[in-house]
Scaffold this motif. Structure first.
Motif, PDB file in Angstrom:
ATOM      1  N   GLY A  92      -4.742  -2.360   4.534  1.00  0.00           N
ATOM      2  CA  GLY A  92      -4.899  -1.596   5.771  1.00  0.00           C
ATOM      3  C   GLY A  92      -5.728  -2.294   6.826  1.00  0.00           C
ATOM      4  N   LYS A  93      -6.033  -3.567   6.646  1.00  0.00           N
ATOM      5  CA  LYS A  93      -6.923  -4.313   7.545  1.00  0.00           C
ATOM      6  C   LYS A  93      -6.509  -4.185   9.013  1.00  0.00           C
ATOM      7  CE  LYS A  93     -10.021  -7.507   8.647  1.00  0.00           C
ATOM      8  NZ  LYS A  93     -11.463  -7.291   8.518  1.00  0.00           N
ATOM      9  N   GLY A  94      -7.504  -3.874   9.851  1.00  0.00           N
ATOM     10  CA  GLY A  94      -7.283  -3.854  11.285  1.00  0.00           C
ATOM     11  C   GLY A  94      -6.828  -2.533  11.852  1.00  0.00           C
ATOM     12  N   TYR A  95      -6.642  -1.520  10.987  1.00  0.00           N
ATOM     13  CA  TYR A  95      -6.276  -0.189  11.465  1.00  0.00           C
ATOM     14  C   TYR A  95      -7.183   0.803  10.753  1.00  0.00           C
ATOM     15  CZ  TYR A  95      -3.407   3.815  12.868  1.00  0.00           C
ATOM     16  OH  TYR A  95      -2.962   5.001  13.406  1.00  0.00           O
ATOM     17  N   ALA A  96      -8.118   1.349  11.487  1.00  0.00           N
ATOM     18  CA  ALA A  96      -9.209   2.129  10.897  1.00  0.00           C
ATOM     19  C   ALA A  96      -8.747   3.243   9.961  1.00  0.00           C
ATOM     20  CB  ALA A  96     -10.106   2.691  12.005  1.00  0.00           C
ATOM     21  N   PRO A  97      -7.747   4.063  10.321  1.00  0.00           N
ATOM     22  CA  PRO A  97      -7.326   5.116   9.387  1.00  0.00           C
ATOM     23  C   PRO A  97      -6.841   4.560   8.054  1.00  0.00           C
ATOM     24  CG  PRO A  97      -6.478   5.556  11.590  1.00  0.00           C
ATOM     25  CD  PRO A  97      -7.039   4.167  11.623  1.00  0.00           C
ATOM     26  N   ALA A  98      -6.129   3.431   8.098  1.00  0.00           N
ATOM     27  CA  ALA A  98      -5.609   2.834   6.857  1.00  0.00           C
ATOM     28  C   ALA A  98      -6.722   2.182   6.052  1.00  0.00           C
ATOM     29  CB  ALA A  98      -4.524   1.812   7.185  1.00  0.00           C
ATOM     30  N   GLU A  99      -7.722   1.639   6.717  1.00  0.00           N
ATOM     31  CA  GLU A  99      -8.862   1.052   6.004  1.00  0.00           C
ATOM     32  C   GLU A  99      -9.662   2.132   5.294  1.00  0.00           C
ATOM     33  OE1 GLU A  99      -9.814  -2.796   8.917  1.00  0.00           O
ATOM     34  OE2 GLU A  99     -11.248  -1.145   8.752  1.00  0.00           O
ATOM     35  N   ALA A 100      -9.729   3.311   5.910  1.00  0.00           N
ATOM     36  CA  ALA A 100     -10.569   4.385   5.367  1.00  0.00           C
ATOM     37  C   ALA A 100      -9.953   5.069   4.159  1.00  0.00           C
ATOM     38  CB  ALA A 100     -10.848   5.419   6.466  1.00  0.00           C
ATOM     39  N   THR A 101      -8.621   5.195   4.145  1.00  0.00           N
ATOM     40  CA  THR A 101      -7.951   5.900   3.041  1.00  0.00           C
ATOM     41  C   THR A 101      -6.736   5.106   2.605  1.00  0.00           C
ATOM     42  OG1 THR A 101      -6.749   7.230   4.674  1.00  0.00           O
ATOM     43  CG2 THR A 101      -8.699   8.225   3.698  1.00  0.00           C
ATOM     44  N   HIS A 102      -6.953   4.181   1.673  1.00  0.00           N
ATOM     45  CA  HIS A 102      -5.875   3.286   1.234  1.00  0.00           C
ATOM     46  C   HIS A 102      -4.692   4.046   0.664  1.00  0.00           C
ATOM     47  CE1 HIS A 102      -8.995  -0.180   0.653  1.00  0.00           C
ATOM     48  NE2 HIS A 102      -8.842   0.187   1.910  1.00  0.00           N
ATOM     49  N   ASP A 103      -4.974   5.084  -0.151  1.00  0.00           N
ATOM     50  CA  ASP A 103      -3.875   5.758  -0.837  1.00  0.00           C
ATOM     51  C   ASP A 103      -2.971   6.497   0.140  1.00  0.00           C
ATOM     52  OD1 ASP A 103      -5.940   7.513  -0.252  1.00  0.00           O
ATOM     53  OD2 ASP A 103      -5.609   8.771  -2.018  1.00  0.00           O
ATOM     54  N   LYS A 104      -3.556   7.167   1.135  1.00  0.00           N
ATOM     55  CA  LYS A 104      -2.756   7.952   2.071  1.00  0.00           C
ATOM     56  C   LYS A 104      -1.961   7.074   3.034  1.00  0.00           C
ATOM     57  CE  LYS A 104      -5.672  12.091   1.979  1.00  0.00           C
ATOM     58  NZ  LYS A 104      -6.520  13.002   2.771  1.00  0.00           N
ATOM     59  N   TYR A 105      -2.396   5.837   3.206  1.00  0.00           N
ATOM     60  CA  TYR A 105      -1.703   4.947   4.133  1.00  0.00           C
ATOM     61  C   TYR A 105      -0.964   3.823   3.413  1.00  0.00           C
ATOM     62  CZ  TYR A 105      -3.565   7.361   8.139  1.00  0.00           C
ATOM     63  OH  TYR A 105      -3.829   8.324   9.087  1.00  0.00           O
ATOM     64  N   HIS A 106      -0.834   3.947   2.099  1.00  0.00           N
ATOM     65  CA  HIS A 106       0.029   3.000   1.377  1.00  0.00           C
ATOM     66  C   HIS A 106       1.465   3.195   1.848  1.00  0.00           C
ATOM     67  CE1 HIS A 106       1.974   0.711  -1.759  1.00  0.00           C
ATOM     68  NE2 HIS A 106       2.676   1.783  -2.089  1.00  0.00           N
ATOM     69  N   ALA A 107       1.929   4.427   1.800  1.00  0.00           N
ATOM     70  CA  ALA A 107       3.242   4.782   2.331  1.00  0.00           C
ATOM     71  C   ALA A 107       3.053   5.987   3.232  1.00  0.00           C
ATOM     72  CB  ALA A 107       4.219   5.089   1.206  1.00  0.00           C
ATOM     73  N   VAL A 108       3.635   5.937   4.426  1.00  0.00           N
ATOM     74  CA  VAL A 108       3.357   6.967   5.419  1.00  0.00           C
ATOM     75  C   VAL A 108       4.646   7.524   6.008  1.00  0.00           C
ATOM     76  CG1 VAL A 108       1.133   5.970   6.064  1.00  0.00           C
ATOM     77  CG2 VAL A 108       3.190   5.236   7.281  1.00  0.00           C
ATOM     78  N   ASN A 109       4.515   8.733   6.565  1.00  0.00           N
ATOM     79  CA  ASN A 109       5.551   9.268   7.439  1.00  0.00           C
ATOM     80  C   ASN A 109       5.307   8.698   8.839  1.00  0.00           C
ATOM     81  OD1 ASN A 109       6.802  11.112   5.511  1.00  0.00           O
ATOM     82  ND2 ASN A 109       4.914  12.282   5.643  1.00  0.00           N
ATOM     83  N   MET A 110       6.090   9.108   9.791  1.00  0.00           N
ATOM     84  CA  MET A 110       5.788   8.752  11.170  1.00  0.00           C
ATOM     85  C   MET A 110       4.370   9.238  11.499  1.00  0.00           C
ATOM     86  SD  MET A 110       9.354   9.519  13.228  1.00  0.00           S
ATOM     87  CE  MET A 110       9.424  11.232  12.703  1.00  0.00           C
TER      88      MET A 110
END
Length: 642
Positions: free
Chosen positions: A286-304
């Protein structure tokens, strides 16, 4: 006139364009590539965190190596979105995972820059070694680079490949993308310096000269010197395991620092010796995008999602999701029985076992990406009186099939297989579709195979599996939401091998196995409007079959049609075998039975919306009506299904 926010990236149509830029531009290219990746996935949904973690690595690899002549293999493939953007597919990147669009994984048919298709884990080193040996045998120059994440390194196949590679002399470069846990001292200035040192010509020349000199010394002196050198190098740089496998280890280095990566990759590229090399690169998911850095599991695969806030767009569910229904039902059963335990192969949230883990952490086991081990581990638990629920996606259970046969079925051990993602899965496509489990499980002696027609039935089937101690049992259920029916307060064990009649008719019988039942009921309504009296039955079990129900339907109807979300060789084939053995197809009473089986087509269906896939597969209500009319010799008019 609007100025592009990605002026450097706009110039890159192939990696050759990237290689024409000065090194001083690469950090800005990486920034723009990350921005484009975030923007694209916000529109399409898909895998985000892994791709953001390899942006600088992607730029560095394509800059240093001469792709596609140098083969670059991405393990799993969901980290390859940045790779797709700079390999001629940027103009289609917003079609990811959509019908007719780009695959969410690497695919040979999509680009010459994808030398090996990957959507499952831990295949890159084996495939890369095959390519490297092919280079050796054909005298072809060039490098083969396999990028594997540390999650994929939890699978035995990766170690089998490394063990084989270490005993060979073909040129293979392995990039260990360590994005979750460091298996060596953290990357920093000292470790980066040492990585450059041990990958450089000077160090390797001195080391080789020392080896030659050492062989002139007494054996015990040489062995002690060799061990001292290995200890000193590995104390600072790590990599003992890889060295013992015969793989030259370099690292760890900071995977987001191009000034560290570029010289190391150039040194590795220019190695004169043959044999495998492993470069340990530490990255942040998730490097470089704060929401993805903060919660790896929720931003592993995402909806729109909204790029500014990171908030994902999730449609409001109309019915509970099957995965959650399974997990919550298992929690209830486990509260009554302390012998129930749950096993997942690196997919706790995907299988719903994160829900189970919150209540029973000591009874939840994540064994990593190791389905073979998961199955035999469950078998071991079963020998000691525990009730393991081995919870694995249908398509991933294929990796543990030998263990299902030898370690579970032959020994008749009561392992419970909870098979998520049964049937077609939509955006993930053919690699993730659960098409074959009915066939490969149903042919095994001692195995019981169930399929839930709806979310209520799934609750009862979890209870059935929990109560069944006579041997292995499997329950399959689809991805996504249920059909929105009333839910039972708790599950009640079903009678093994017994189906149910959902609707009585006289002319045609449709015997459904699994979650196509709702479509069958829609079809029956339309057939009634067309004057066709239809019986609908839910088989519940593919093994053992409800033979009494099958023979009753066969003897009292003009036609019998089975339907399932599985390949040929499954439920319909089992029913056909029963009908053949009984002589039912030779004619019962005054007329022979017309029998048809509706299954998934004999091809790999590409990614698309599930409803479009089922229409393409001929398993929606419209296709069912058309099949019935065809069997009856009636013309299939334009059928409109609500």
């Amino acid at each position: 006139m609007t100025t592009s926010s990605t002026p450097l990236l706009d110039k890159i149509h192939t990696p050759a364009d990237l290689r024409r830029l000065p090194e001083s531009d690469l950090a800005e290219v990486a920034r723009q590539l990350r921005e484009e990746t975030i923007s694209a996935v916000s529109v399409t949904g898909g895998h985000l965190g892994a791709g953001l973690g390899v942006v600088e690595l992607t730029v560095a690899l394509h800059y240093v190596f001469n792709t596609p002549d140098d083969r670059l293999i991405w393990d799993v493939g969901h980290q390859a979105y940045p790779h797709k953007i700079i390999t001629g597919r940027r103009d289609r990147i917003r079609t990811l995972r959509r019908g007719g669009g780009l695959s969410g994984f690497t695919r040979r048919s999509e680009s010459e820059y994808d030398p090996f298709g990957a959507a499952h884990s831990s295949t890159s080193i084996s495939a890369g070694l095959g390519m490297a040996v092919a280079n050796t045998l054909s005298g072809r120059p060039g490098n083969v680079i396999a990028v594997i994440g540390d999650g994929a390194m939890s699978a035995g196949m990766a170690y089998e490949a490394m063990n084989n590679a270490g005993a060979m002399h073909s040129r293979l470069i392995i990039i260990l993308n360590d994005n979750d846990m460091s298996i060596a001292p953290p990357a920093g200035a000292l470790s980066s310096y040492l990585a450059r040192l041990v990958s450089g010509d000077a160090y390797r020349s001195v080391r080789e000269a020392a080896k030659q000199l050492g062989r002139l010394l007494p054996r015990f002196v040489y062995d002690r010197a060799r061990k001292t050198e290995e200890f000193a190098r590995n104390f600072w740089a790590g990599g003992t395991l890889f060295e013992e496998l015969g793989i030259y280890y370099v690292g760890p280095i900071d995977g987001h620092n191009l000034d560290q990566m570029l010289p190391v990759l150039k040194n590795v590229r220019d190695f004169k010796e043959t044999g495998p090399i492993l470069v340990h690169v530490v990255t942040q998911k998730g490097k470089g995008y704060a929401p993805a850095e903060a919660t790896h599991d929720k931003y592993h695969a995402v909806n729109m999602f909204d790029v500014v806030t990171g908030k994902q767009v999730k449609p409001k569910p109309n019915a509970p999701v099957y995965t959650s229904v399974f997990a919550e039902s298992l929690v209830k059963e486990a509260a009554k029985d302390d012998k129930i335990v749950a096993i997942t192969a690196a997919m706790p949230s995907g299988t719903g076992l994160d829900i189970f883990q919150k209540t029973f952490p000591e009874r939840t086991f994540d064994v990593g990406i190791a389905e073979q081990h998961a199955v035999t581990f469950a078998a071991g638990l079963a020998t000691e009186g525990f009730k393991p629920f081995c919870t694995i996606y249908s398509t991933f259970l294929q990796r543990g099939y030998d263990q299902v046969v030898h370690d579970v079925a032959i020994q008749n051990l009561p392992v419970r297989f909870a098979i998520d993602r049964a049937g077609l899965v939509g955006a993930d496509g053919a690699t993730h579709a659960g098409s074959f489990d009915i066939s490969f499980l149903g042919i095994l002696p001692n195995m019981v195979v169930m399929a839930a027609a709806d979310e209520s039935e799934l609750v009862h089937m979890v209870a059935t599996a929990a109560a069944y101690d006579e041997g292995p049992i499997a329950l399959r259920y689809p991805r996504g939401e249920g059909v929105g029916i009333d839910m039972p307060i708790e599950g009640v064990p079903l009678e093994i091998g017994r189906g149910r009649i959902m609707r009585e008719g006289k002319q045609v019988a449709i015997l459904s196995f699994g979650a196509r039942l709702a479509e069958v009921m829609k079809a029956a309504d339309e057939l009634a409007a067309l004057g066709v009296s239809t019986t609908v039955a839910d088989a519940r079990f593919a093994k053992p079959l409800d033979e009494e129900l099958i023979m009753r339907l066969a003897s009292s109807h003009e036609a019998l049609i089975t339907i399932e979300e599985g390949s040929v060789g499954g439920f319909g084939s089992f029913v056909a075998q029963k009908l053949t053995d009984s002589g039912a197809l030779d004619g019962l009473g005054a007329r022979p039975l017309k029998f048809r089986s509706m299954v998934l087509p004999d091809l790999f269906l590409d990614h698309d919306k599930p409803e479009k896939l089922y229409a393409q597969a001929g398993l929606d209500a419209k296709a069912i009506v058309a099949k019935v009319l065809s069997v009856l010799g009636r013309e299939a008019l334009d059928v409109k299904i609500a």
